[in-house]
Design a protein around this motif. Structure first.
Motif, short mmCIF file in Angstrom:
data_model
loop_
_atom_site.label_atom_id
_atom_site.label_comp_id
_atom_site.label_asym_id
_atom_site.label_seq_id
_atom_site.Cartn_x
_atom_site.Cartn_y
_atom_site.Cartn_z
N LEU A 29 13.77 24.72 -10.23
CA LEU A 29 13.61 23.60 -11.17
C LEU A 29 12.64 22.56 -10.62
CD1 LEU A 29 17.31 23.14 -12.34
CD2 LEU A 29 15.44 24.27 -13.55
N LEU A 30 12.61 22.39 -9.31
CA LEU A 30 11.64 21.45 -8.72
C LEU A 30 10.21 21.91 -8.96
CD1 LEU A 30 13.37 20.62 -5.31
CD2 LEU A 30 13.02 19.05 -7.23
N ARG A 31 10.00 23.22 -9.01
CA ARG A 31 8.65 23.75 -9.26
C ARG A 31 8.21 23.54 -10.69
NH1 ARG A 31 10.62 28.66 -6.76
NH2 ARG A 31 10.34 28.59 -4.47
N THR A 32 9.17 23.59 -11.63
CA THR A 32 8.80 23.56 -13.04
C THR A 32 8.91 22.18 -13.67
OG1 THR A 32 11.09 24.18 -13.63
CG2 THR A 32 9.49 25.96 -13.34
N THR A 33 9.60 21.25 -13.05
CA THR A 33 9.73 19.89 -13.60
C THR A 33 8.50 19.07 -13.24
OG1 THR A 33 12.13 20.03 -13.36
CG2 THR A 33 11.18 17.84 -13.73
N PRO A 34 7.81 18.53 -14.23
CA PRO A 34 6.58 17.75 -13.92
C PRO A 34 6.87 16.56 -13.02
CG PRO A 34 6.75 18.23 -16.27
CD PRO A 34 8.07 18.61 -15.67
N VAL A 35 6.01 16.35 -12.04
CA VAL A 35 6.12 15.24 -11.11
C VAL A 35 5.37 14.04 -11.69
CG1 VAL A 35 5.67 14.41 -8.77
CG2 VAL A 35 6.29 16.81 -9.18
N PRO A 36 5.98 12.84 -11.73
CA PRO A 36 5.28 11.69 -12.30
C PRO A 36 4.09 11.28 -11.46
CG PRO A 36 7.29 11.01 -11.22
CD PRO A 36 7.33 12.50 -11.24
N ARG A 37 3.06 10.83 -12.15
CA ARG A 37 1.85 10.33 -11.48
C ARG A 37 1.50 8.97 -12.10
NH1 ARG A 37 -0.88 14.32 -8.63
NH2 ARG A 37 -0.09 16.43 -8.99
N GLY A 38 1.21 8.02 -11.24
CA GLY A 38 0.82 6.69 -11.72
C GLY A 38 -0.58 6.68 -12.26
N ARG A 39 -0.87 5.68 -13.08
CA ARG A 39 -2.21 5.53 -13.66
C ARG A 39 -3.01 4.48 -12.91
NH1 ARG A 39 -0.95 5.51 -20.17
NH2 ARG A 39 -0.03 7.59 -20.26
N GLN A 58 0.84 -1.18 0.00
CA GLN A 58 0.00 0.00 0.00
C GLN A 58 0.89 1.24 0.00
OE1 GLN A 58 -3.32 -0.04 -0.26
NE2 GLN A 58 -3.17 -2.27 -0.44
N VAL A 59 0.64 2.16 -0.93
CA VAL A 59 1.44 3.36 -1.06
C VAL A 59 0.70 4.51 -0.41
CG1 VAL A 59 2.53 4.95 -2.67
CG2 VAL A 59 2.40 2.51 -3.21
N ALA A 60 1.29 5.09 0.62
CA ALA A 60 0.66 6.19 1.34
C ALA A 60 1.11 7.51 0.74
CB ALA A 60 1.01 6.13 2.82
N SER A 61 0.53 7.91 -0.36
CA SER A 61 0.88 9.16 -1.00
C SER A 61 -0.34 9.70 -1.72
CB SER A 61 2.02 8.96 -1.99
OG SER A 61 2.26 10.16 -2.69
N ALA A 62 -0.62 10.96 -1.49
CA ALA A 62 -1.78 11.56 -2.13
C ALA A 62 -1.46 12.04 -3.53
CB ALA A 62 -2.28 12.73 -1.29
N THR A 63 -0.17 12.11 -3.88
CA THR A 63 0.21 12.68 -5.17
C THR A 63 0.81 11.65 -6.11
OG1 THR A 63 2.40 13.24 -4.34
CG2 THR A 63 0.67 14.89 -4.09
N TYR A 64 1.00 10.44 -5.66
CA TYR A 64 1.71 9.49 -6.51
C TYR A 64 1.26 8.07 -6.20
CZ TYR A 64 5.49 6.86 -8.64
OH TYR A 64 6.22 5.99 -9.40
N ARG A 65 1.10 7.27 -7.25
CA ARG A 65 0.80 5.85 -7.10
C ARG A 65 1.76 5.04 -7.95
NH1 ARG A 65 -5.83 5.54 -7.63
NH2 ARG A 65 -6.31 6.77 -5.75
N GLU A 66 2.20 3.93 -7.38
CA GLU A 66 3.11 3.07 -8.12
C GLU A 66 2.38 2.45 -9.31
OE1 GLU A 66 6.31 1.89 -7.63
OE2 GLU A 66 6.68 3.42 -6.13
N PRO A 67 3.02 2.38 -10.49
CA PRO A 67 2.40 1.70 -11.62
C PRO A 67 2.08 0.25 -11.28
CG PRO A 67 4.34 2.94 -12.30
CD PRO A 67 4.32 2.95 -10.81
N VAL A 68 0.90 -0.21 -11.68
CA VAL A 68 0.46 -1.55 -11.31
C VAL A 68 1.20 -2.62 -12.09
CG1 VAL A 68 -1.81 -0.74 -10.65
CG2 VAL A 68 -1.40 -1.43 -13.02
#
Length: 344
Positions: free
Chosen positions: A334-344, A13-23
């Motif tokens: 650069l942290l603000r402008t680089t897109p953060v990955p998000r799982g599907r 179980q991934v405890a993150s509101a902004t990111y999920r591991e790819p299944v």
């Protein structure tokens, strides 16, 4: 300590509101809880000496478990050497301290081959770098020739003298201190040397409560004298191996590369981060995740390590330097402008 398991279908179980591991990536969790427990014991021992600096204590542990090296920069008297010695004293391993001075020779650091009259052969006498933890105090006071004696040690973990290479024991970590304010009698570290340091930190002044506690506790006795090791070198080697097996998804790896590439395109910089910087960023993110008790790396771990790992490697452009911009500010932007990955 248990080793990493084989891949199975069960997902953590991934405890993150902004990111999920790819299944698509399935694996059995690495026992990061053991890393977290041991790390907590080492941190508790260090914090009895280094007051009010929990974040710096944790970062030094991250660098240790990432098999890296730490550069501590700040003004005199804020506890740079104390932090280095507290980390070394918390581990039951070999520790050597080198006071860098202008007359220090490279052979004092690496060692020298001495001719033995009885055997009529040259015998190698190891230098101060042959230890698990090397405290390089005021590293910028030594000449560039002596500073360069650490280049091979820090990158390849070996010493070559007279054409013969000697492997250093693991874990091996250099904790160096320097004063960035005083310029007289100092030699700035070259870019190749700075790039070998995994992270750079600044101690800063303690808060009022921490400074009051220092006045109460450290006027009569040196807390370093009462520090006792809570882990040994073998345990640290096991933890390093476990950290190296933590799961990193392809999305997070791409995020690391994107951040490193962004530094090379930034107009504020004339030199961006090297491929070594990307490797160190990923290793420290793994160690941070393990200390947090997780078995996988999140983009949050990468973001937390980006400034201390990347900032000191960057060279500002003339305009940025004139505007008094810092590497830390550039990385934060650069942290603000680089897109953060998000799982599907």
């Amino acid at each position: 300590m248990r080793g990493p398991g084989r891949r199975v279908r069960d997902r953590p179980q991934v405890a993150s509101a902004t990111y999920r591991e790819p299944v698509t990536d399935v694996y059995r969790p690495v026992p990061a809880v053991d890393v977290a427990a041991t790390g907590a014991r080492i941190a508790a021992a260090m914090e009895r000496v280094v007051r009010g600096k929990s974040d710096l204590v944790r970062l030094s542990l991250v660098v240790l478990l990432a098999e890296g090296h730490l550069l501590v920069e700040d003004v005199p008297g804020v506890g740079k050497t104390t932090l280095a010695k507290a980390l070394a004293g918390s581990i039951d391993a070999s520790v050597r301290r080198i006071q860098f001075t202008p007359d220090l020779l490279p052979s004092d650091v690496t060692g020298v081959a001495v001719y033995d009259q009885e055997s009529r052969e040259f015998e190698f006498k190891p230098g101060a770098v042959f230890a698990n933890v090397v405290v390089a105090d005021e590293i910028n006071r030594a000449s560039p020739k002596t500073q360069s004696a650490l280049l091979e040690c820090m990158e390849e973990r070996q010493v070559t003298v007279d054409g013969v290479s000697y492997e250093l024991a693991r874990p091996f970590m250099v904790v160096a201190t320097q004063n960035p304010i005083e310029m007289e009698g100092t030699y700035p570290l070259p870019e190749a040397q700075r790039d070998r340091f995994t992270a750079r930190v600044s101690m800063g002044y303690p808060d009022r409560d921490a400074e009051l506690a220092m006045l109460d506790d450290q006027t009569g006795i040196d807390p370093l004298s009462t520090l006792r090791p809570v882990a040994d070198a073998a345990a640290i080697r096991d933890l390093v191996a476990a950290v190296g097996e933590l799961h990193v998804s392809e999305a997070v790896r791409r995020y690391v590369v994107a951040l490193v590439e962004a530094t090379r395109r930034a107009p504020e910089l004339r030199l961006g981060a090297s491929p070594r910087a990307g490797l160190q960023l990923l290793r420290t993110a793994r160690a941070a995740a393990a200390l947090a008790g997780r078995d996988h790396v999140l983009p949050d771990d990468v973001q937390a390590m980006a400034v201390p790992v990347l900032a000191h490697r960057l060279l500002l452009s003339a305009d940025s330097a004139a505007a008094r911009r810092t590497g830390e500010q550039v990385v934060t932007g650069l942290l603000r402008t680089t897109p953060v990955p998000r799982g599907r």
